[in-house]
Design an enzyme around this catalytic site. Structure first.
Site, PDB file in Angstrom:
ATOM      1  CE  LYS A 121      -3.472   2.601   2.795  1.00 54.66           C
ATOM      2  NZ  LYS A 121      -4.224   2.492   4.028  1.00 54.66           N
TER       3      LYS A 121
ATOM      4  CG  ASP B 281      -5.615   7.704   4.691  1.00 57.93           C
ATOM      5  OD1 ASP B 281      -6.451   8.406   4.334  1.00 57.93           O
ATOM      6  OD2 ASP B 281      -6.003   6.801   5.347  1.00 57.93           O
TER       7      ASP B 281
ATOM      8  CE  LYS C 176      -6.665   8.246   8.242  1.00 60.19           C
ATOM      9  NZ  LYS C 176      -7.342   7.326   8.959  1.00 60.19           N
TER      10      LYS C 176
ATOM     11  CG  ASP D 120      -1.950   4.897   4.983  1.00 58.83           C
ATOM     12  OD1 ASP D 120      -1.780   3.871   5.550  1.00 58.83           O
ATOM     13  OD2 ASP D 120      -3.209   5.526   4.527  1.00 58.83           O
TER      14      ASP D 120
ATOM     15  CG  ASP E  29      -9.986   7.219   6.966  1.00 57.76           C
ATOM     16  OD1 ASP E  29      -9.057   7.090   6.084  1.00 57.76           O
ATOM     17  OD2 ASP E  29     -10.201   7.359   8.170  1.00 57.76           O
TER      18      ASP E  29
ATOM     19  CD  GLU F 258      -6.989   5.181   2.683  1.00 58.58           C
ATOM     20  OE1 GLU F 258      -8.001   5.215   3.412  1.00 58.58           O
ATOM     21  OE2 GLU F 258      -5.701   4.869   2.956  1.00 58.58           O
TER      22      GLU F 258
ATOM     23  NE  ARG G 107     -11.118  -1.253   3.664  1.00 62.16           N
ATOM     24  CZ  ARG G 107     -11.656  -1.754   4.904  1.00 62.16           C
ATOM     25  NH1 ARG G 107     -12.794  -2.189   4.878  1.00 62.16           N
ATOM     26  NH2 ARG G 107     -10.925  -1.381   5.959  1.00 62.16           N
TER      27      ARG G 107
HETATM   28  N1  BES Z   1      -4.488   4.353   6.978  1.00 64.74           N
HETATM   29  C1  BES Z   1      -5.569   4.054   7.758  1.00 64.74           C
HETATM   30  C2  BES Z   1      -5.228   2.976   8.699  1.00 64.74           C
HETATM   31  C3  BES Z   1      -4.186   3.361   9.960  1.00 64.74           C
HETATM   32  C4  BES Z   1      -4.912   3.684  11.197  1.00 64.74           C
HETATM   33  C5  BES Z   1      -3.085   3.289   9.422  1.00 64.74           C
HETATM   34  C6  BES Z   1      -3.817   4.117  12.097  1.00 64.74           C
HETATM   35  C7  BES Z   1      -2.026   3.468  10.532  1.00 64.74           C
HETATM   36  C8  BES Z   1      -2.427   3.883  12.043  1.00 64.74           C
HETATM   37  C9  BES Z   1      -6.651   3.305   6.825  1.00 64.74           C
HETATM   38  O1  BES Z   1      -6.580   3.985   5.660  1.00 64.74           O
HETATM   39  C10 BES Z   1      -7.839   3.738   7.457  1.00 64.74           C
HETATM   40  O2  BES Z   1      -8.348   4.803   7.724  1.00 64.74           O
HETATM   41  N2  BES Z   1      -8.722   2.716   7.811  1.00 64.74           N
HETATM   42  C11 BES Z   1      -9.961   3.017   8.587  1.00 64.74           C
HETATM   43  C12 BES Z   1     -11.172   2.050   7.977  1.00 64.74           C
HETATM   44  C13 BES Z   1     -12.387   2.320   8.502  1.00 64.74           C
HETATM   45  C14 BES Z   1     -13.054   3.585   8.009  1.00 64.74           C
HETATM   46  C15 BES Z   1     -13.125   1.130   7.846  1.00 64.74           C
HETATM   47  C16 BES Z   1      -9.577   2.706   9.788  1.00 64.74           C
HETATM   48  O3  BES Z   1      -8.939   1.735  10.374  1.00 64.74           O
HETATM   49  O4  BES Z   1     -10.292   3.482  10.874  1.00 64.74           O
HETATM   50 ZN    ZN Z   2      -4.710   4.631   4.938  1.00 66.71          ZN
HETATM   51 ZN    ZN Z   3      -7.929   5.963   5.606  1.00 60.67          ZN
END
Ligand code: BES
Ligand code: ZN
Ligand code: ZN
Length: 474
Positions: A242, A247, A254, A265, A324, A326, A328
């Site tokens: 990834k 992000d 966020k 990220d 968020d 994104e 996947r």
């Molecule tokens: N990049 C984030 C995941 C992340 C969180 C990386 C903390 C490093 C530290 C990812 O893109 C994300 O925001 N995932 C969301 C998914 C949710 C909206 C289903 C999450 O985990 O909150």
């Molecule tokens: Zn992300």
């Molecule tokens: Zn995200």
């Protein structure tokens, strides 16, 4: 750092500092035992004691109980010694190889701990008036037949440090095109490597709907990086990383606190690119196909909106219920592409979910796999490298949570249940039953806090993936 293995006495090593391990229930080796101060040294794990032998400065490092001595303890001990060497402004260090069941693993651990602990990210700091004194040479005092193992550990640790540079570089200097430039530089380093980089026009022609959708919110152009290594031995291992260079969450923005950390990220991409570089440098007999989708995730008038339906590379439609989620979307295209290009098994690595930070903290990365052998290989590679993995299950009920209302899938699980697994279940839809393992490094890419990683970029995944490739090639 220059590293070597030499079968000489510590007094012959001509190093600024000599390190010697001491177990709680053991004794110092004969030579160092005679040094001034050595009799006062203690063997408690992580305890440092100074000693002198003529003009030679020694540091005796406690290794704890003999039965507890393993590679991880040696990485930690080596890191403490490296910090002591920095304090003493030593340019050269010699380490007396401690007695253990596995000399090769012990030597590798000392090299790894030393190089990782000596890492600094100071690219954006004003140059100091006096150039800092850095450790330049490490000599392992032990059998010279360890040379190969010592060199392999050096290559891996330096690759991990380069991945840390990529992770640490702020997003205004680390755009998708910068990751692509790094891939091109890596490919230029070996005849066995080749690279292709695709931009918006090619991605549109290929119908990479996930990568295009995430990138449409910002001005930075997306890139799909395809890096191939031909080590002359199939089956081909696919590696997908990834590469979200920042992000923000997009329209599903966020919270502000901590958002700056989202420059990392792209840690999966960093791990894949530098692991491939290390595998090529080691000349491992394996064929690799690395695919790195890279983009920013920005909010704007042109950004994807919650509820939008997109079509992924393999034709599956997805309702984007949270912008968020994104990672996947871009990994789905990249996984389908890697499988289409002929990967016989695929490992993807990504800072994918906040849920994994809650579940496993920064100690284990989560693995979700459709293949027991690949999951076991990753667990073994993790145990050897110290980049630990823990497997979470797949189940039809998790898959159910990812079904869409108006499209085939949703990118957001229902009821926030099992966030790390539902994200992986989503990805599984894009591998077409190819043996696959997903590694979620959201918790381990940053702030691991071990003595040899510090509290920022860890480079997690480089040593794990190289170790996996060594296993599969052997
Ligand atoms: N990049 C984030 C995941 C992340 C969180 C990386 C903390 C490093 C530290 C990812 O893109 C994300 O925001 N995932 C969301 C998914 C949710 C909206 C289903 C999450 O985990 O909150
Ligand atoms: Zn992300
Ligand atoms: Zn995200």
């Amino acid at each position: 750092m220059k590293v070597e293995a030499r079968d000489i006495r510590h007094t012959e090593a001509a190093a600024d500092l000599v390190a010697v391990g001491l177990s709680e229930d053991g004794a110092l080796p004969e030579g160092p035992a005679a040094a001034i101060g050595a009799d006062a040294a203690v063997g408690g794990f992580k305890k440092l004691s100074p000693a002198f032998d003529d003009e030679q400065r020694l540091v005796i490092v406690g290794l704890g109980k003999r039965e507890d001595l393993d590679a991880e303890r040696l990485r930690v001990a080596a890191a403490l010694v490296a910090k002591e060497a920095a304090k003493l402004k030593a340019r050269s260090l010699a380490w007396v190889l401690p007695e253990s069941d596995d000399d090769a693993a012990a030597a590798a651990a000392i090299v790894t701990g030393t190089i990782l602990a000596s890492y600094r990210f100071d690219r954006f700091k004003k140059a100091p008036e006096e150039p800092p004194v850095a450790l330049q040479a490490l000599t392992l005092l032990g059998p010279e037949l360890l040379a190969g193992e010592v060199e392999a550990a050096r290559v891996c640790a330096e690759a991990a440090n380069r991945a840390r540079d990529l992770q640490s570089t702020p997003a205004n200097s680390m755009r998708p095109e910068d990751l692509a430039a790094r891939a091109e530089a890596i490919a230029a380093g070996s005849d066995a490597l080749s690279v292709e980089v695709f931009g918006p026009a090619e991605l549109t022609a290929k119908r990479m709907g996930g990568l295009l959708a995430v990138s449409q919110g910002g001005p930075a152009e997306p890139r799909l990086i395809v890096l191939r290594y031909s080590g002359g031995a199939g089956p081909t291992l696919g590696l997908v990383g990834k590469g979200v260079t920042f992000d923000t969450g997009g329209i599903s923005l966020k919270p502000g606190a901590g958002m700056h950390e989202m420059k990392y990220d792209m840690s999966g991409a960093a791990a894949v690119l530098e692991a491939v570089a290390a595998i090529a440098e080691l000349g491992l007999a394996i064929d690799l196909l690395a695919v790195v989708p890279s983009t920013e995730n920005m909010p704007s008038g042109s950004a994807i909106k919650p509820g939008d339906v997109i079509t992924q590379y393999n034709g599956t439609t997805v309702e984007v219920n949270n912008t968020d989620a994104e990672g996947r979307l871009i990994l789905a295209d990249a996984l389908a592409y890697a499988v289409e290009l002929g990967a016989d098994r695929v490992v993807d690595i990504a800072t994918l979910t906040g849920a994994v930070v809650i579940a496993l903290g920064s100690t284990y990365a989560a693995v979700v796999a459709n293949d027991d052998q690949l999951a076991a290989d990753l667990a073994a590679a993790g145990a050897r490298s110290g980049e630990l993995t823990w497997r979470l299950p797949l189940h039809a009920e998790y898959k159910e949570l990812m079904k869409g209302t108006v499209a085939d899938l949703s990118n957001l699980g229902k009821q926030r249940k099992a966030g790390t697994i539902t994200a992986a279940s989503f990805l599984e839809e894009f591998v077409d039953h190819t043996p696959w393992a997903h590694v979620d490094i959201a918790g381990t890419a940053w702030d691991v806090g071990r003595e040899y990683t510090g509290k920022d970029a860890s480079g997690f995944g480089v040593r794990l993936l190289v170790e996996l490739a060594r296993e599969l090639s052997g």
